[in-house]
Structure formats: C-alpha cells, structure tokens
Design a protein around this motif. Sequence first.
Motif, short mmCIF file in Angstrom:
data_model
loop_
_atom_site.label_atom_id
_atom_site.label_comp_id
_atom_site.label_asym_id
_atom_site.label_seq_id
_atom_site.Cartn_x
_atom_site.Cartn_y
_atom_site.Cartn_z
N UNK A 72 -3.56 -1.58 -1.87
CA UNK A 72 -4.30 -2.50 -1.01
C UNK A 72 -3.97 -2.27 0.46
N UNK A 73 -2.69 -2.08 0.75
CA UNK A 73 -2.29 -1.82 2.14
C UNK A 73 -2.82 -0.46 2.60
N UNK A 74 -2.74 0.53 1.72
CA UNK A 74 -3.27 1.84 2.06
C UNK A 74 -4.76 1.80 2.35
N UNK A 75 -5.49 1.05 1.53
CA UNK A 75 -6.94 0.91 1.74
C UNK A 75 -7.25 0.24 3.07
N UNK A 76 -6.41 -0.73 3.43
CA UNK A 76 -6.62 -1.43 4.71
C UNK A 76 -6.46 -0.46 5.87
N UNK A 77 -5.45 0.37 5.82
CA UNK A 77 -5.25 1.34 6.89
C UNK A 77 -6.31 2.45 6.84
N UNK A 78 -6.76 2.80 5.65
CA UNK A 78 -7.83 3.79 5.53
C UNK A 78 -9.09 3.29 6.26
N UNK A 79 -9.41 2.02 6.08
CA UNK A 79 -10.59 1.45 6.72
C UNK A 79 -10.46 1.44 8.25
N UNK B 191 -0.15 5.84 8.14
CA UNK B 191 0.32 4.63 7.45
C UNK B 191 -0.33 4.54 6.07
N UNK B 192 -1.62 4.89 5.99
CA UNK B 192 -2.29 4.90 4.69
C UNK B 192 -1.59 5.89 3.75
N UNK B 193 -1.25 7.06 4.26
CA UNK B 193 -0.57 8.07 3.44
C UNK B 193 0.79 7.54 2.96
N UNK B 194 1.50 6.88 3.85
CA UNK B 194 2.80 6.32 3.47
C UNK B 194 2.66 5.30 2.34
N UNK B 195 1.65 4.43 2.45
CA UNK B 195 1.42 3.41 1.42
C UNK B 195 1.02 4.06 0.09
N UNK B 196 0.14 5.04 0.14
CA UNK B 196 -0.30 5.69 -1.09
C UNK B 196 0.83 6.46 -1.75
N UNK B 197 1.69 7.09 -0.95
CA UNK B 197 2.82 7.81 -1.54
C UNK B 197 3.79 6.84 -2.22
N UNK B 198 3.97 5.67 -1.61
CA UNK B 198 4.83 4.66 -2.24
C UNK B 198 4.18 4.13 -3.52
N UNK C 209 -4.04 8.44 -6.77
CA UNK C 209 -4.03 9.88 -6.47
C UNK C 209 -5.28 10.33 -5.74
N UNK C 210 -6.46 9.84 -6.14
CA UNK C 210 -7.65 10.28 -5.40
C UNK C 210 -7.65 9.70 -3.99
N UNK C 211 -7.09 8.51 -3.83
CA UNK C 211 -6.98 7.93 -2.48
C UNK C 211 -6.04 8.76 -1.62
N UNK C 212 -4.95 9.18 -2.21
CA UNK C 212 -3.98 10.01 -1.47
C UNK C 212 -4.61 11.34 -1.08
#
Length: 295
Positions: A32-39, A57-64, A76-79
């Motif tokens: 959810x946090x990664x998606x927020x930064x992606x937007x 920041x999105x990458x950091x959230x998705x990796x976590x 994984x597809x988001x990353x």
Amino acid sequence: MKSVMICFLFGVLISDHVFAQETISPSQQFIQEGDRHWDLRAEGSQGARADSKEIDQALSDYRQAVASDSGSLAVRWRLMRALYFKAEYTTNNNDEKKKIFDEGKAIGEEALQRARQEAAQRTGKPMEKADPAELASLMKENPDVVGCFLWSSANWGGWALAFGKLQAVRQGAAAKIRDLAAAVIQMDPNYAEGGGYRVLGRLHHQTPAVPFITGWASTKEAVKLLRRANEVGPQNSLNRLYLAEALWDQDRSLREEAIKIADALINDTPRPGFLVEYRAAQEKARALIKEWKKS
C-alpha cells in the motif's frame, strides 16, 4: 433503548475497523505504501525526466514487501514496474540502467519460478520447466501472473537495449521476451492497454535479424501487433510512438500515416496519471519527426 442500540452499532463499527487493521499483513502494508509512492512518481519531474525520490521510496517499500512475503507475485510485478520506470525515466547512465534491469530480470525469473510452483500445486504435476504459454493456460484468471509476465518482458527488453541488441539476442533475450509477451496476450489481451501486443510488436520491430535465431522477427508483424495495441489502448503514448516508428520503417507508402500519428502524439495533452511517460514519448516523437524530415 435507542442509546443502547447506538452504542452497540458504534461498538461493532469500531471492532470491525480494528479487526480490519489487525488483519492487514506487513507485506500488504508495504504494498500500500509502495503504491502510494508509485502514484506520486511524477512529483518533482522536469519534462521527460523524473525525480528519483518517490520511485526510490516505492522500490524500498516493495523490496520490504518481498522480504515479508517471499512468495508474493502481487508485489513482484509492482517491483518490476517500478524498476523499469526508474531505469527508463530517472537516468541516462547506461551502467546504472544495466544494474537496474539486471535486478528486474532476476525478479522476473523468481516470479516465473513461483508461478511454476503454484501451477504444480494446482495440477499435482511437476512444472519446473513449464514455459509461459503453458502456465498461461493454467493460470489465466490470476492477474498477478499476467502482471509478472508483462513487466518481466519489459525489463528483459530494457536489459537487451542496455547491453546491446546483438549480445542480448545471442543470450536468448529475444525469445524470452517473445514468449512472455505472447503469454500476456493469451491471458489478457487488454492488460495494461494492450501491453502484450505493445511489447511483442516492439520486439518484432527492434530485434536484429540473426540467422537461425531470430528469423521470426518481422517489421510487417510489428505493424500488425502495434495496430492491435493501438486499438486496445488508443491513448497510450507508447502504443502510438512504437506504431509510428514501425510504420515508417515498413514501407514508404505508410510514412504519411506515421507522421500523422507522431504529430498527434506531440500535440496531445499528457495524461495526468502518466505525465513523465507521456512527455518522454512526445520528446522521442519530436526527435523522430526531425530525423524523418532529413531523409
């Protein structure tokens, strides 16, 4: 009695809210946090160049999220999508692009292996060597598999351009991209505004002819596929840009159409959710028009 009922209902609402919060996994929270930064990825951008703050920041959230749930295809597809954006729109340094696309390619291979494991669990059969087409027929209803295949193909494509087309072809990249993109079309031809057609059409157009390896690549087929992508996603900037390029290269009789498509793209207002991507496509279209006028 009325006050008791109000208290009861209020208590139920509070309990449901607390329960909902408690059931969100750490991985889902990171997504959810990664998606927020992606937007917010276009924040601070200058024309076709994005500031890296939000996408990092999105990458950091998705990796976590991956660290929290190593089997998740949804993250994984988001990353891979975020990695592709970072490589394409935040840097011109080819060494940096290589590093980013290397990671995206590796994540794609992990996703493919995970899809094979899920297919094996579903069928009760060994699927260690199942190709994307075979998996597509078994997991057609899973949008996360579609997303993984699309963004894996995109990262493989970026990797091929960063390392050199001929070298990539010799290492099997073209066939890999072809199989992944074809699986996306098989599973959901409308996904990501014709994403499977877009990637496969671009591949046909950009792949160098190497005897016995890429004899299947064809500019004519590229135009056919990219027309289909454009029908599915007529406002997608890359569908339009890639179609214009392929039309120009296929036949002189199609060059007027190519110029018309490129001009229309240049003069359009960038789409709000894709500001950087749209501006980058417009910048490339301007460069193409300038080059075409010289020929």
